[in-house]
Design a protein around this motif. Structure first.
Motif, PDB file in Angstrom:
ATOM      1  N   GLN A 203       9.365 -36.268 -16.028  1.00  0.00           N
ATOM      2  CA  GLN A 203      10.788 -36.604 -15.904  1.00  0.00           C
ATOM      3  C   GLN A 203      11.190 -37.668 -16.923  1.00  0.00           C
ATOM      4  O   GLN A 203      12.228 -37.535 -17.591  1.00  0.00           O
ATOM      5  CB  GLN A 203      11.079 -37.100 -14.488  1.00  0.00           C
ATOM      6  CG  GLN A 203      12.526 -37.506 -14.256  1.00  0.00           C
ATOM      7  CD  GLN A 203      12.771 -37.988 -12.831  1.00  0.00           C
ATOM      8  OE1 GLN A 203      12.029 -37.673 -11.911  1.00  0.00           O
ATOM      9  NE2 GLN A 203      13.824 -38.768 -12.654  1.00  0.00           N
ATOM     10  N   ASP A 204      10.389 -38.716 -17.041  1.00  0.00           N
ATOM     11  CA  ASP A 204      10.730 -39.823 -17.937  1.00  0.00           C
ATOM     12  C   ASP A 204      10.790 -39.385 -19.399  1.00  0.00           C
ATOM     13  O   ASP A 204      11.629 -39.874 -20.169  1.00  0.00           O
ATOM     14  CB  ASP A 204       9.704 -40.960 -17.790  1.00  0.00           C
ATOM     15  CG  ASP A 204       9.799 -41.669 -16.448  1.00  0.00           C
ATOM     16  OD1 ASP A 204      10.807 -41.469 -15.743  1.00  0.00           O
ATOM     17  OD2 ASP A 204       8.863 -42.415 -16.105  1.00  0.00           O
ATOM     18  N   ARG A 205       9.903 -38.463 -19.764  1.00  0.00           N
ATOM     19  CA  ARG A 205       9.798 -38.069 -21.166  1.00  0.00           C
ATOM     20  C   ARG A 205      10.523 -36.754 -21.468  1.00  0.00           C
ATOM     21  O   ARG A 205      10.557 -36.317 -22.611  1.00  0.00           O
ATOM     22  CB  ARG A 205       8.323 -37.916 -21.540  1.00  0.00           C
ATOM     23  CG  ARG A 205       7.511 -39.202 -21.334  1.00  0.00           C
ATOM     24  CD  ARG A 205       7.504 -40.064 -22.536  1.00  0.00           C
ATOM     25  NE  ARG A 205       6.645 -39.481 -23.575  1.00  0.00           N
ATOM     26  CZ  ARG A 205       6.499 -39.982 -24.783  1.00  0.00           C
ATOM     27  NH1 ARG A 205       7.175 -41.075 -25.125  1.00  0.00           N
ATOM     28  NH2 ARG A 205       5.704 -39.415 -25.668  1.00  0.00           N
ATOM     29  N   GLY A 206      11.099 -36.135 -20.437  1.00  0.00           N
ATOM     30  CA  GLY A 206      11.803 -34.872 -20.645  1.00  0.00           C
ATOM     31  C   GLY A 206      10.889 -33.776 -21.175  1.00  0.00           C
ATOM     32  O   GLY A 206      11.277 -33.006 -22.053  1.00  0.00           O
ATOM     33  N   LEU A 207       9.678 -33.688 -20.609  1.00  0.00           N
ATOM     34  CA  LEU A 207       8.696 -32.723 -21.096  1.00  0.00           C
ATOM     35  C   LEU A 207       8.972 -31.330 -20.531  1.00  0.00           C
ATOM     36  O   LEU A 207       9.327 -31.191 -19.358  1.00  0.00           O
ATOM     37  CB  LEU A 207       7.277 -33.166 -20.710  1.00  0.00           C
ATOM     38  CG  LEU A 207       6.863 -34.568 -21.165  1.00  0.00           C
ATOM     39  CD1 LEU A 207       5.449 -34.881 -20.692  1.00  0.00           C
ATOM     40  CD2 LEU A 207       6.960 -34.691 -22.682  1.00  0.00           C
ATOM     41  N   PRO A 208       8.824 -30.284 -21.338  1.00  0.00           N
ATOM     42  CA  PRO A 208       9.066 -28.917 -20.853  1.00  0.00           C
ATOM     43  C   PRO A 208       7.979 -28.485 -19.871  1.00  0.00           C
ATOM     44  O   PRO A 208       6.792 -28.696 -20.116  1.00  0.00           O
ATOM     45  CB  PRO A 208       9.034 -28.074 -22.133  1.00  0.00           C
ATOM     46  CG  PRO A 208       8.257 -28.875 -23.112  1.00  0.00           C
ATOM     47  CD  PRO A 208       8.474 -30.314 -22.777  1.00  0.00           C
ATOM     48  N   TYR A 209       8.387 -27.876 -18.742  1.00  0.00           N
ATOM     49  CA  TYR A 209       7.419 -27.407 -17.757  1.00  0.00           C
ATOM     50  C   TYR A 209       7.826 -26.023 -17.268  1.00  0.00           C
ATOM     51  O   TYR A 209       8.935 -25.556 -17.497  1.00  0.00           O
ATOM     52  CB  TYR A 209       7.287 -28.394 -16.594  1.00  0.00           C
ATOM     53  CG  TYR A 209       8.521 -28.547 -15.732  1.00  0.00           C
ATOM     54  CD1 TYR A 209       8.711 -27.740 -14.599  1.00  0.00           C
ATOM     55  CD2 TYR A 209       9.488 -29.506 -16.028  1.00  0.00           C
ATOM     56  CE1 TYR A 209       9.838 -27.880 -13.804  1.00  0.00           C
ATOM     57  CE2 TYR A 209      10.607 -29.654 -15.242  1.00  0.00           C
ATOM     58  CZ  TYR A 209      10.778 -28.847 -14.128  1.00  0.00           C
ATOM     59  OH  TYR A 209      11.897 -28.986 -13.340  1.00  0.00           O
ATOM     60  N   HIS A 210       6.927 -25.357 -16.561  1.00  0.00           N
ATOM     61  CA  HIS A 210       7.105 -23.954 -16.188  1.00  0.00           C
ATOM     62  C   HIS A 210       8.033 -23.796 -14.981  1.00  0.00           C
ATOM     63  O   HIS A 210       7.990 -24.593 -14.044  1.00  0.00           O
ATOM     64  CB  HIS A 210       5.744 -23.311 -15.888  1.00  0.00           C
ATOM     65  CG  HIS A 210       5.745 -21.823 -15.967  1.00  0.00           C
ATOM     66  ND1 HIS A 210       6.210 -21.029 -14.937  1.00  0.00           N
ATOM     67  CD2 HIS A 210       5.347 -20.975 -16.959  1.00  0.00           C
ATOM     68  CE1 HIS A 210       6.095 -19.756 -15.281  1.00  0.00           C
ATOM     69  NE2 HIS A 210       5.574 -19.693 -16.501  1.00  0.00           N
ATOM     70  N   TRP A 211       8.808 -22.710 -14.992  1.00  0.00           N
ATOM     71  CA  TRP A 211       9.756 -22.430 -13.926  1.00  0.00           C
ATOM     72  C   TRP A 211       9.082 -22.172 -12.579  1.00  0.00           C
ATOM     73  O   TRP A 211       9.716 -22.343 -11.511  1.00  0.00           O
ATOM     74  CB  TRP A 211      10.613 -21.213 -14.276  1.00  0.00           C
ATOM     75  CG  TRP A 211       9.834 -19.947 -14.532  1.00  0.00           C
ATOM     76  CD1 TRP A 211       9.426 -19.462 -15.734  1.00  0.00           C
ATOM     77  CD2 TRP A 211       9.353 -19.013 -13.547  1.00  0.00           C
ATOM     78  NE1 TRP A 211       8.722 -18.291 -15.572  1.00  0.00           N
ATOM     79  CE2 TRP A 211       8.660 -17.982 -14.244  1.00  0.00           C
ATOM     80  CE3 TRP A 211       9.443 -18.943 -12.160  1.00  0.00           C
ATOM     81  CZ2 TRP A 211       8.056 -16.917 -13.593  1.00  0.00           C
ATOM     82  CZ3 TRP A 211       8.834 -17.871 -11.509  1.00  0.00           C
ATOM     83  CH2 TRP A 211       8.154 -16.874 -12.218  1.00  0.00           C
ATOM     84  N   ALA A 212       7.804 -21.786 -12.574  1.00  0.00           N
ATOM     85  CA  ALA A 212       7.129 -21.464 -11.313  1.00  0.00           C
ATOM     86  C   ALA A 212       7.058 -22.677 -10.386  1.00  0.00           C
ATOM     87  O   ALA A 212       7.034 -22.516  -9.158  1.00  0.00           O
ATOM     88  CB  ALA A 212       5.728 -20.926 -11.586  1.00  0.00           C
ATOM     89  N   TYR A 213       7.041 -23.881 -10.957  1.00  0.00           N
ATOM     90  CA  TYR A 213       7.035 -25.067 -10.105  1.00  0.00           C
ATOM     91  C   TYR A 213       8.329 -25.168  -9.301  1.00  0.00           C
ATOM     92  O   TYR A 213       8.318 -25.460  -8.096  1.00  0.00           O
ATOM     93  CB  TYR A 213       6.833 -26.331 -10.948  1.00  0.00           C
ATOM     94  CG  TYR A 213       5.458 -26.453 -11.558  1.00  0.00           C
ATOM     95  CD1 TYR A 213       4.339 -26.662 -10.760  1.00  0.00           C
ATOM     96  CD2 TYR A 213       5.283 -26.367 -12.935  1.00  0.00           C
ATOM     97  CE1 TYR A 213       3.073 -26.784 -11.318  1.00  0.00           C
ATOM     98  CE2 TYR A 213       4.022 -26.482 -13.502  1.00  0.00           C
ATOM     99  CZ  TYR A 213       2.920 -26.695 -12.695  1.00  0.00           C
ATOM    100  OH  TYR A 213       1.677 -26.806 -13.242  1.00  0.00           O
ATOM    101  N   ASP A 214       9.443 -24.942  -9.957  1.00  0.00           N
ATOM    102  CA  ASP A 214      10.723 -24.991  -9.254  1.00  0.00           C
ATOM    103  C   ASP A 214      10.857 -23.854  -8.246  1.00  0.00           C
ATOM    104  O   ASP A 214      11.645 -23.938  -7.306  1.00  0.00           O
ATOM    105  CB  ASP A 214      11.882 -24.934 -10.255  1.00  0.00           C
ATOM    106  CG  ASP A 214      11.985 -26.193 -11.099  1.00  0.00           C
ATOM    107  OD1 ASP A 214      11.532 -27.261 -10.624  1.00  0.00           O
ATOM    108  OD2 ASP A 214      12.505 -26.115 -12.230  1.00  0.00           O
ATOM    109  N   ALA A 215      10.075 -22.781  -8.441  1.00  0.00           N
ATOM    110  CA  ALA A 215      10.112 -21.643  -7.518  1.00  0.00           C
ATOM    111  C   ALA A 215       9.202 -21.849  -6.312  1.00  0.00           C
ATOM    112  O   ALA A 215       9.154 -20.986  -5.429  1.00  0.00           O
ATOM    113  CB  ALA A 215       9.707 -20.366  -8.253  1.00  0.00           C
TER     114      ALA A 215
END
Length: 275
Positions: A203-215
């Protein structure tokens, strides 16, 4: 001459944990699965490599687990593209390698006649083999003479994930991967980090992460990992029903369950599908 990379204190950076002396590394290989721990390990590795002035020695490796006989990706859709974007976020070279003998992990499972489990994690050994072959490529390209090349291999292991990982040191020489031409030092930059700390860095660094976590997924490995929690398996089966059905059909064909205590057919049923 001792080829082992010297350790320097990282107390001011990671508390009591050591880090390798990155300035002495000939190549820094960051294994990136596309998962949350991998991207934060990469972020931490790049930060410390910048302090040592050696970002140009980093290469990012993603191991693609291939497509099943029915054409489904064993990994979560979009993982390879995400891993590429994560490397590009830091301007790092990115390489993809696959298993040499098998089109996918599922082909390997069928040939073996069983799924991996805790005591026979041949899926992990397959990935290690790919990584070691990649290191051989790197050593050949480096052309170091008169001593073994020094390789630092960065991975996003965290102690919270298993008792085996909790027993690991943050830095260790990988004697199996080392040989007369190279010394491989394993480095786990986020080993003692909590899951909350990992997400805070993202969150602090605005790093790209996979959509599966939000799912709803808590981890990102194979979509249907034999070592995943039951809630993660149910979530994955709901998100990828066709892949789950292929696994269920394979366990029926082989006559062995996905997990000793849990079949994929039961996972599908719990996820609300037609088992």
């Amino acid at each position: 001459m001792n080829a082992q990379i010297e350790l320097v204190s990282a107390r001011a950076v990671l508390g009591p944990e050591p880090v390798p002396d990155l300035a002495r590394a000939d190549r820094i290989v960051i294994s990136n699965s596309g998962g949350k721990d991998s991207i934060v390990a990469m972020d931490e590795g790049v930060r410390l490599a910048d302090e040592a002035g050696v970002r140009d020695r980093i290469v990012v490796l993603h191991i693609d687990l291939g497509r099943t006989p029915r054409g489904h990706s064993v990994e979560w859709p979009g993982t390879v593209d995400l891993a590429r974007r994560q490397a590009a976020h830091y301007g790092l070279p990115f390489e993809v390698r696959s298993m040499a003998k098998w089109p996918s992990l599922l082909h390997r499972i069928r040939a073996r006649g069983q799924f991996p489990h805790l005591m026979t994690r041949f899926c992990t050994s397959e990935k290690r083999g790919v990584a070691r072959r990649f290191m051989t490529e790197q050593v050949n390209a480096l052309g170091v003479r008169g001593r073994p090349a020094r390789i630092v291999h960065v991975m996003g292991f965290r102690a919270e994930e298993s008792r085996a990982r909790a027993r690991r040191p943050a830095v260790e020489v990988d004697h199996r991967a080392s040989n007369g031409r190279r010394t491989v030092t394993q480095w786990y930059p986020v080993l003692r980090w909590s899951e909350a700390e990992v997400w805070q860095r993202i969150q602090d660094r605005g790093l790209p992460y996979h959509w599966a976590y939000d799912a709803g997924m808590s981890r990102l490995s194979c979509s249907l990992c034999v070592l995943a929690s039951v809630p993660d398996l149910e979530c994955a089966a709901g998100l990828r029903p066709e892949l789950a059905r292929e696994y269920a059909d394979l366990e029926k064909e082989m006559g062995v369950p996905f997990r000793r205590e849990l079949s994929m057919a039961e996972v599908i049923r719990r996820a609300g599908g037609d088992a």
